[in-house]
Design a protein around this motif. Sequence first.
Motif, PDB file in Angstrom:
ATOM      1  N   VAL A 190      45.224  26.468  40.805  1.00 57.13           N
ATOM      2  CA  VAL A 190      45.238  28.023  40.288  1.00 57.13           C
ATOM      3  C   VAL A 190      44.119  28.893  41.142  1.00 57.13           C
ATOM      4  O   VAL A 190      42.939  28.652  40.959  1.00 57.13           O
ATOM      5  N   ASN A 191      44.771  29.705  41.785  1.00 56.03           N
ATOM      6  CA  ASN A 191      43.811  30.568  42.547  1.00 56.03           C
ATOM      7  C   ASN A 191      43.501  32.069  41.843  1.00 56.03           C
ATOM      8  O   ASN A 191      44.485  33.004  41.881  1.00 56.03           O
ATOM      9  N   LEU A 192      42.582  32.365  41.827  1.00 56.84           N
ATOM     10  CA  LEU A 192      42.041  33.679  41.003  1.00 56.84           C
ATOM     11  C   LEU A 192      41.841  34.805  42.001  1.00 56.84           C
ATOM     12  O   LEU A 192      42.088  35.992  41.617  1.00 56.84           O
ATOM     13  N   ALA A 193      41.895  34.335  43.336  1.00 55.55           N
ATOM     14  CA  ALA A 193      41.873  35.468  44.350  1.00 55.55           C
ATOM     15  C   ALA A 193      40.621  36.469  44.223  1.00 55.55           C
ATOM     16  O   ALA A 193      39.708  36.085  43.866  1.00 55.55           O
ATOM     17  N   THR A 194      40.924  37.798  44.062  1.00 54.66           N
ATOM     18  CA  THR A 194      39.859  38.888  44.045  1.00 54.66           C
ATOM     19  C   THR A 194      39.362  38.918  42.551  1.00 54.66           C
ATOM     20  O   THR A 194      38.468  39.501  42.380  1.00 54.66           O
ATOM     21  N   ALA A 195      39.873  38.105  41.681  1.00 59.25           N
ATOM     22  CA  ALA A 195      39.414  38.068  40.224  1.00 59.25           C
ATOM     23  C   ALA A 195      38.264  36.965  40.118  1.00 59.25           C
ATOM     24  O   ALA A 195      37.490  36.971  39.111  1.00 59.25           O
ATOM     25  N   GLN A 196      38.174  36.448  41.339  1.00 60.95           N
ATOM     26  CA  GLN A 196      37.040  35.292  41.162  1.00 60.95           C
ATOM     27  C   GLN A 196      35.572  35.751  41.042  1.00 60.95           C
ATOM     28  O   GLN A 196      34.981  35.021  40.473  1.00 60.95           O
ATOM     29  N   PRO A 197      35.284  37.097  41.570  1.00 62.84           N
ATOM     30  CA  PRO A 197      33.695  37.435  41.355  1.00 62.84           C
ATOM     31  C   PRO A 197      33.620  37.748  39.907  1.00 62.84           C
ATOM     32  O   PRO A 197      32.288  37.653  39.664  1.00 62.84           O
ATOM     33  N   PHE A 198      34.546  37.937  39.070  1.00 59.37           N
ATOM     34  CA  PHE A 198      34.312  38.437  37.863  1.00 59.37           C
ATOM     35  C   PHE A 198      34.223  37.273  36.504  1.00 59.37           C
ATOM     36  O   PHE A 198      34.522  36.223  36.817  1.00 59.37           O
ATOM     37  N   VAL A 199      33.016  37.411  35.777  1.00 60.52           N
ATOM     38  CA  VAL A 199      33.003  36.539  34.778  1.00 60.52           C
ATOM     39  C   VAL A 199      33.650  37.076  33.499  1.00 60.52           C
ATOM     40  O   VAL A 199      34.048  36.268  32.857  1.00 60.52           O
ATOM     41  N   VAL A 200      33.619  38.361  33.384  1.00 64.26           N
ATOM     42  CA  VAL A 200      34.095  39.030  32.404  1.00 64.26           C
ATOM     43  C   VAL A 200      35.227  40.071  32.713  1.00 64.26           C
ATOM     44  O   VAL A 200      34.629  40.955  33.499  1.00 64.26           O
ATOM     45  N   LEU A 201      36.403  40.122  32.549  1.00 63.10           N
ATOM     46  CA  LEU A 201      37.480  40.893  32.880  1.00 63.10           C
ATOM     47  C   LEU A 201      38.262  41.448  31.818  1.00 63.10           C
ATOM     48  O   LEU A 201      38.870  40.262  31.333  1.00 63.10           O
ATOM     49  N   GLY A 202      38.290  42.513  31.123  1.00 62.19           N
ATOM     50  CA  GLY A 202      39.327  42.749  29.904  1.00 62.19           C
ATOM     51  C   GLY A 202      40.381  43.605  30.417  1.00 62.19           C
ATOM     52  O   GLY A 202      40.596  44.450  31.485  1.00 62.19           O
ATOM     53  N   GLY A 203      41.502  43.774  29.640  1.00 64.04           N
ATOM     54  CA  GLY A 203      42.827  44.569  29.772  1.00 64.04           C
ATOM     55  C   GLY A 203      42.368  45.922  29.027  1.00 64.04           C
ATOM     56  O   GLY A 203      42.499  47.040  29.784  1.00 64.04           O
ATOM     57  N   ALA A 204      42.230  46.084  27.860  1.00 62.15           N
ATOM     58  CA  ALA A 204      42.019  47.299  27.257  1.00 62.15           C
ATOM     59  C   ALA A 204      40.527  47.598  27.176  1.00 62.15           C
ATOM     60  O   ALA A 204      40.242  48.957  27.231  1.00 62.15           O
ATOM     61  N   ALA A 205      39.591  46.537  26.822  1.00 64.71           N
ATOM     62  CA  ALA A 205      38.140  47.140  26.616  1.00 64.71           C
ATOM     63  C   ALA A 205      37.142  45.658  26.882  1.00 64.71           C
ATOM     64  O   ALA A 205      37.857  44.611  26.723  1.00 64.71           O
ATOM     65  N   VAL A 206      35.998  46.089  26.945  1.00 60.79           N
ATOM     66  CA  VAL A 206      35.246  45.090  27.062  1.00 60.79           C
ATOM     67  C   VAL A 206      33.834  45.616  26.095  1.00 60.79           C
ATOM     68  O   VAL A 206      33.268  46.776  26.267  1.00 60.79           O
ATOM     69  N   THR A 207      33.656  44.916  25.022  1.00 60.55           N
ATOM     70  CA  THR A 207      32.543  45.334  24.267  1.00 60.55           C
ATOM     71  C   THR A 207      31.495  44.185  24.046  1.00 60.55           C
ATOM     72  O   THR A 207      31.660  42.840  23.901  1.00 60.55           O
ATOM     73  N   ASN A 208      30.072  44.436  23.849  1.00 62.98           N
ATOM     74  CA  ASN A 208      29.205  43.459  23.747  1.00 62.98           C
ATOM     75  C   ASN A 208      28.072  44.111  22.487  1.00 62.98           C
ATOM     76  O   ASN A 208      27.796  45.301  22.533  1.00 62.98           O
TER      77      ASN A 208
END
Length: 260
Positions: free
Chosen positions: A9-27
Amino acid sequence: IGIAQAAPVNLATAQPFVVLGGAAVTNTGPSVLNGDLGVSPGTSLSGFGAPAVVNGAIHANDGVAAQAQADLTTAYNVAAGQAISPGNELTGQNLGGLTLTPGAYGFSSSAELTGQLTLDAQGDPNAQFVFVIGTTLITESASSVILTNGASPCNVYWKVGSSATFGTGTQFLGDVLAHTSISAKSGATFRGRLLARGGAVTLIHNTIVRPSCAGAVPTPTPTPTATKTSTSSPSPTGTHKHHHSPTPSSSGGAGNKHHH
């Protein structure tokens, strides 16, 4: 013998991300992200000021995040399309207590982890583990994934058909590719990535570390030592650069190699 290896499975340009959200990311709380943080096509990133720490770039619905989402979709579809042999169909089984060898494993609906799952690479550092989960992935509190015999978190993928929820104190490994959302409860830690295509990623005092993978940056390690003299001395006459040891090179050659 004859075990169908999982397709990479190749993540390509998603590889640098540890967290990637579609609608939002909350912490909430002092989460630590060792890698990039992004959201697309949503724009909301909340709770990432102090005490949270993001050791990476932040991409709020920019071109980088949009491309990462496109590549995540491609990777998700590759993971979803894995061929599952009949013996690797685990529907209805709890992952806790299992020891699994490389390959693709399927759950027609939800997958659950209570306790410890062991992934055994059998000595192959490139061994791939791909979990193809129809709906939800749920880990109970204090669950864990353990790697043995050369297994790498770089080669573990969890394709989640709806949403993933990680219980309090879970110690998880691998890249989570969720169709909708990902929720991590307090104290859950990850060596891998939390990547959600459509919905939100919700963090509560979590640590997410992007694993350092041999194949991530193509740096040929044998060559710097082999061509040491040619690279480290651009000027042939600059003899003061060569820290020439008084010991004869026959014995000192190996010794001064690892000048730690």
